[in-house]
Write an enzyme that holds these catalytic residues in place. Sequence first.
Site, PDB file in Angstrom:
ATOM      1  N   VAL A  57       0.861  -1.172  -0.065  1.00 15.98           N
ATOM      2  CA  VAL A  57       0.124   0.377  -0.080  1.00 15.98           C
ATOM      3  C   VAL A  57       0.946   1.468   0.473  1.00 15.98           C
ATOM      4  CG1 VAL A  57      -1.613   0.936   1.733  1.00 15.98           C
ATOM      5  CG2 VAL A  57      -1.636  -1.458   1.521  1.00 15.98           C
ATOM      6  N   ALA A 102       3.990   4.554   3.807  1.00 18.90           N
ATOM      7  CA  ALA A 102       3.927   2.662   2.691  1.00 18.90           C
ATOM      8  C   ALA A 102       3.915   1.657   3.829  1.00 18.90           C
ATOM      9  CB  ALA A 102       4.835   2.498   1.307  1.00 18.90           C
ATOM     10  N   LYS A 103       2.981   1.105   3.372  1.00 19.87           N
ATOM     11  CA  LYS A 103       3.949  -0.725   4.280  1.00 19.87           C
ATOM     12  C   LYS A 103       3.257  -1.239   3.152  1.00 19.87           C
ATOM     13  CE  LYS A 103       4.124  -1.399   8.538  1.00 19.87           C
ATOM     14  NZ  LYS A 103       4.839   0.443   9.560  1.00 19.87           N
ATOM     15  N   GLY A 104       3.400  -2.705   4.004  1.00 22.62           N
ATOM     16  CA  GLY A 104       3.628  -4.327   3.462  1.00 22.62           C
ATOM     17  C   GLY A 104       3.499  -5.403   4.021  1.00 22.62           C
ATOM     18  N   ASP A 143       9.369  -5.293  10.038  1.00 26.88           N
ATOM     19  CA  ASP A 143       8.021  -5.219   9.897  1.00 26.88           C
ATOM     20  C   ASP A 143       7.430  -6.367  11.193  1.00 26.88           C
ATOM     21  OD1 ASP A 143       6.186  -3.033  11.017  1.00 26.88           O
ATOM     22  OD2 ASP A 143       4.930  -4.147  10.873  1.00 26.88           O
TER      23      ASP A 143
END
Length: 413
Positions: A57, A102-104, A143
């Site tokens: 994202v 962002a993050k995934g 993360d």
Amino acid sequence: MNNALQTALTQLDAVSKFMKLPDDIHQTLRNFDRILTVAIPIRMDNDSIRVFTGFRVQHNGTRGPYKGGVRYHPELTLDDLKALAMEMSWKCSLVGVPFGGAKGGVICNPKELSRGELERITRRYTYAIMPIIGIEKDIPAPDVNTNEQIMSWMMDTYSMNSGYCTPGIVTGKPINIGGSLGRTDATGLGIVFTIENAIKHKKMALKGLRVVIQGYGNVGSAVGKFLDESGCKIVAVSSSKGGIYNPKGLNHTAIMKYYQEHGSFDRFPKTEPVTNASLLELPCDVLVPAAMGNQITGENAYKIKAKIIVEGANGPTTPEADQILTNRKIPVIPDILANAGGVIVSYFEWVQDVQSYFWCENEVNGRLKNLMDRSYEEVYALSKEKGTNMRTAAMAIAIKKIADAISVRGLYP
Ligand code: NAD
């Protein structure tokens, strides 16, 4: 919509109203630049094929390349990643790091996967998101449940597909392939700088300061180590299995050794057992939630006895709790400020990779302290000027910088 995304949007809406943000920019920031969902077919060790689902994202890239972690979790949802990507935009903007949020992640349970399966998932996921990541496009990082090894596989996969070595594609790598000195402890050290700034304004000192830390993992234990060395009293700590309390203070080295040997803090000598819920309500000067989101809620915020809350975890306080704590005049130093040390040193890692020129640890920590102190003072000054809490001030500063960048760049086409 789940809790985390609802919380992130509620906070954005409230701050937009507070700062009279133009409606078009508010709507832009409520939305996401790009969301990619990918299928990850993997040959399992028993020779069967299983298809996992992964996401990346990208929230808002107006101020620079996207930046954010990769999470592996069986209950991961797209809404979680949207909330986390949005928070990354605010965090980068607030502390002046030229990245967008962002993050995934991948829906999987790493505890049930072999090392080989984990490596194949990581490599196929990296390949699947390759069209939208890049050294100047989007730089992933570790993360929850991802680490230096996963970053190494991501870096190798991207490099092999590019035909040359690309250390700057991820941060949180081992030092010998382009990682930065100081990265491991950066989030914890940044929280310690934040605590120093917060107690200074309350005329309190580190020596003898009573601190409770929920979640003694990467972040929590680094905070505990530095505070114990500085003469604070760590009176309670916990893991997911529960915690321990001793009003006279706990020795960091001794509890870490015990945890490594026993896999929990249970029955550590001369301590009382506490649950993760009751730990939050213990008498102390500083409470550091450093585990999961949504821990301080409308139900327990009335019972908190800490004089200051410093958010180590992302999103540990719900909007209802925030309101109660503001009314009770208990300052909450928000996550986007307090735990920004991680992304600041990730940015330093990327800068060093791009320049192929590496700094000593003192330089990394000195620059980290400068950015943390400057950001704290900016947020504190605005909160005093506007008579608002620290979260609203922090978000208003962060959102204004992005809004200004959107305005000056204009709308394409
Ligand atoms: P971690 O997995 O190393 O540690 C988490 C700790 O919390 C562990 O002690 C675990 O046992 C405990 N825990 C797990 N579930 C719990 C529960 N339900 N109740 C109480 N304790 C529980 O993770 P971490 O890297 O230390 O991250 C902790 C928090 O900090 C997360 O919210 C993460 O998003 C945030 N954060 C981490 C970084 C970083 O650099 N690692 C940076 C910014 C924010």
